[in-house]
Scaffold this active site. Structure first.
Site, PDB file in Angstrom:
ATOM      1  CE1 TYR A   1      -3.382  -2.722   0.534  1.00 51.47           C
ATOM      2  CE2 TYR A   1      -4.823  -0.592   1.166  1.00 51.47           C
ATOM      3  CZ  TYR A   1      -4.726  -1.656   0.951  1.00 51.47           C
ATOM      4  OH  TYR A   1      -5.883  -2.475   0.729  1.00 51.47           O
TER       5      TYR A   1
ATOM      6  CE  LYS B   1       1.765 -17.412  -3.567  1.00 54.02           C
ATOM      7  NZ  LYS B   1       0.837 -18.704  -3.589  1.00 54.02           N
TER       8      LYS B   1
ATOM      9  CG  ASP C   1      -2.272 -20.123  -2.646  1.00 47.65           C
ATOM     10  OD1 ASP C   1      -1.598 -20.131  -1.391  1.00 47.65           O
ATOM     11  OD2 ASP C   1      -1.505 -20.601  -3.331  1.00 47.65           O
TER      12      ASP C   1
ATOM     13  CG  ASP D   1      -8.100  -4.633   1.405  1.00 45.30           C
ATOM     14  OD1 ASP D   1      -9.137  -4.211   2.097  1.00 45.30           O
ATOM     15  OD2 ASP D   1      -8.271  -4.295   0.349  1.00 45.30           O
TER      16      ASP D   1
ATOM     17  CG  ASP E   1     -13.993  -7.101   1.937  1.00 45.44           C
ATOM     18  OD1 ASP E   1     -13.438  -6.039   3.202  1.00 45.44           O
ATOM     19  OD2 ASP E   1     -14.116  -6.538   0.865  1.00 45.44           O
TER      20      ASP E   1
HETATM   21  C1  IPM Z   1     -10.528  -1.288   3.960  1.00 45.55           C
HETATM   22  C2  IPM Z   1     -10.523  -0.578   2.810  1.00 45.55           C
HETATM   23  C3  IPM Z   1      -9.613   0.418   2.261  1.00 45.55           C
HETATM   24  C4  IPM Z   1      -8.254  -0.512   2.267  1.00 45.55           C
HETATM   25  C5  IPM Z   1      -9.772   1.282   1.084  1.00 45.55           C
HETATM   26  C6  IPM Z   1     -10.931   2.084   1.379  1.00 45.55           C
HETATM   27  C7  IPM Z   1      -8.445   2.267   0.870  1.00 45.55           C
HETATM   28  O1  IPM Z   1     -10.878  -1.335   1.506  1.00 45.55           O
HETATM   29  O2  IPM Z   1     -10.252  -0.492   5.074  1.00 45.55           O
HETATM   30  O3  IPM Z   1     -10.402  -2.384   4.195  1.00 45.55           O
HETATM   31  O4  IPM Z   1      -7.973  -1.032   1.017  1.00 45.55           O
HETATM   32  O5  IPM Z   1      -7.541  -0.658   3.095  1.00 45.55           O
HETATM   33 MG    MG Z   2     -10.867  -3.669   2.440  1.00 47.93          MG
END
Ligand code: IPM
Ligand code: MG
Length: 361
Positions: A140, A190, A222, A246, A250
């Site tokens: 990042y 990885k 993976d 990240d 999710d």
């Molecule tokens: C998160 C979001 C952020 C990230 C974005 C909005 C920059 O997806 O907080 O997970 O990628 O960290």
């Molecule tokens: Mg995110």
């Protein structure tokens, strides 16, 4: 009793409406526990771009630095996708400027919502895991990055880079968290392909030596993605870098039925930022459809981690359980037989639940 300054960055999309609910909840609980919470709003993200041209205006950053904690909603939206400045830059800037290297993302499957998950109940039942994501390094922020032209063709590039000290401090956070949980850490990398991951693994093993009671396991990213949907109950603490974290957070969120349920805390040496894992959901913004529970639960994390108010945090979690027990659901988590409600009504039911949980306070 003490005064606690809380910077409120509602941001974009559904941010303001879920923030209204969450601040009302914090206010009520703060009163019961004699916490003098002072909320100060400041522009952030797309809303701040429209106002000032900058997603993280210097005044907003200064307010955050002076506060005990930052309570954040969500940023982003299609209207800012083409612009020279993006709302997400504000979020990354805030993380970097406040040194928030440790991102804690708990994913807990509540029994009331087991039917809302896209996975079968026997797979997700009892899942209670914590993603510890490194937040200020990795690909990042790594330099160099950019888009250049080589031999008449454009090429884009980023750099995934971690120093030993960056790896060590986030690993320590994960092991310390595991000591308070089920004492199991899965480090995700990885290392079969990436040099940065080989260093990651080496340092994590070094840190593990200081926590002999914690069991450490390594998974390639993976495989970790696969294991998360194959057998999520095996996980306690997942330790990983910025990009992998990240993605996996999710995925972990969906185990719980909806990403609308997941809170997070981003911690460093100064004030922490508390925000839901989900985004600004511009498609449903302003329609009173959003699920405020992730924002509310982020408020609970704020009380616990920024102010040390563990009991107050537990009360908020109990209020969330109570409204779910009563069958109230926003659209994202509703199933047959439940009472579908909007964002504001969900807030009212939470306040009712708090009256029951805080008798006489
Ligand atoms: C998160 C979001 C952020 C990230 C974005 C909005 C920059 O997806 O907080 O997970 O990628 O960290
Ligand atoms: Mg995110």
């Amino acid at each position: 009793m003490g005064t606690h300054q809380v910077a409120v960055l509602a941001g974009d999309g559904i941010g303001p409406e879920i923030m209204t609910v969450a601040c009302a909840v914090l206010h009520r609980v703060g009163r019961a526990f004699d916490l003098d919470l002072v909320f100060t709003e400041a522009p952030f993200g797309g809303a701040a771009i429209d106002l000032t041209g900058d997603p993280l205006p210097p005044e907003t950053l200064a307010l955050c630095r002076q506060s005990s904690a930052v309570f954040m909603g969500a940023v982003g939206g299609p209207q800012w996708d083409q612009g020279p400045k993006r709302p997400e830059q504000g979020l990354l800037g805030l993380r970097k400027n406040l040194g928030l290297y440790a991102n804690l993302r708990p994913a807990k499957v509540r029994p009331q919502l087991i039917g809302a998950s896209s996975l079968r109940p026997e797979i997700v039942g009892g899942v209670d895991l914590l993603v510890v994501r490194e937040l200020t390094g990795g690909i990042y922020f790594g330099q160099p990055q950019g888009i250049t032209t080589v031999d008449g063709e454009r090429q884009g590039f980023n750099t995934m880079i971690y120093t030993e000290s960056e790896i060590r401090r986030i690993a320590q956070v994960a092991f310390q968290a595991a000591m308070l949980r089920r004492k199991h850490v899965v480090s995700v990398d990885k290392a079969n392909v990436l040099a940065v991951s080989r260093l990651w693994r080496e340092i994590v093993i070094e840190v593990a030596a200081d926590f002999p009671e914690v069991n450490l396991q390594h998974l390639y990213v993976d495989n970790a993605a696969m294991q998360l949907i194959r057998w999520p109950q095996q996980f306690d603490v997942i330790l990983t870098g910025n990009l992998f974290g990240d993605i996996l957070s999710d995925q972990a969120a969906m185990l719980t039925g909806s990403i609308g349920m997941l809170p997070s805390a981003s911690l460093g040496d100064g004030p922490g930022v508390f925000e839901p894992v989900h985004g600004s959901a511009p498609d449903i913004a302003g329609k009173d459809l959003a699920n405020p529970l992730a924002q509310v639960l982020s408020g609970a994390m704020l009380l616990e981690y920024a102010l040390g108010q563990t009991q107050a945090a537990r009360i908020i979690e109990q209020a969330v359980d109570r409204v779910l027990d009563l069958g109230f659901r926003t659209g994202d988590i509703t199933t047959a037989g439940m009472t579908q409600v909007g964002c504001q009504a969900m807030g009212d039911h939470l306040l009712d639940a708090l009256e029951e949980l805080l008798p006489g306070k």
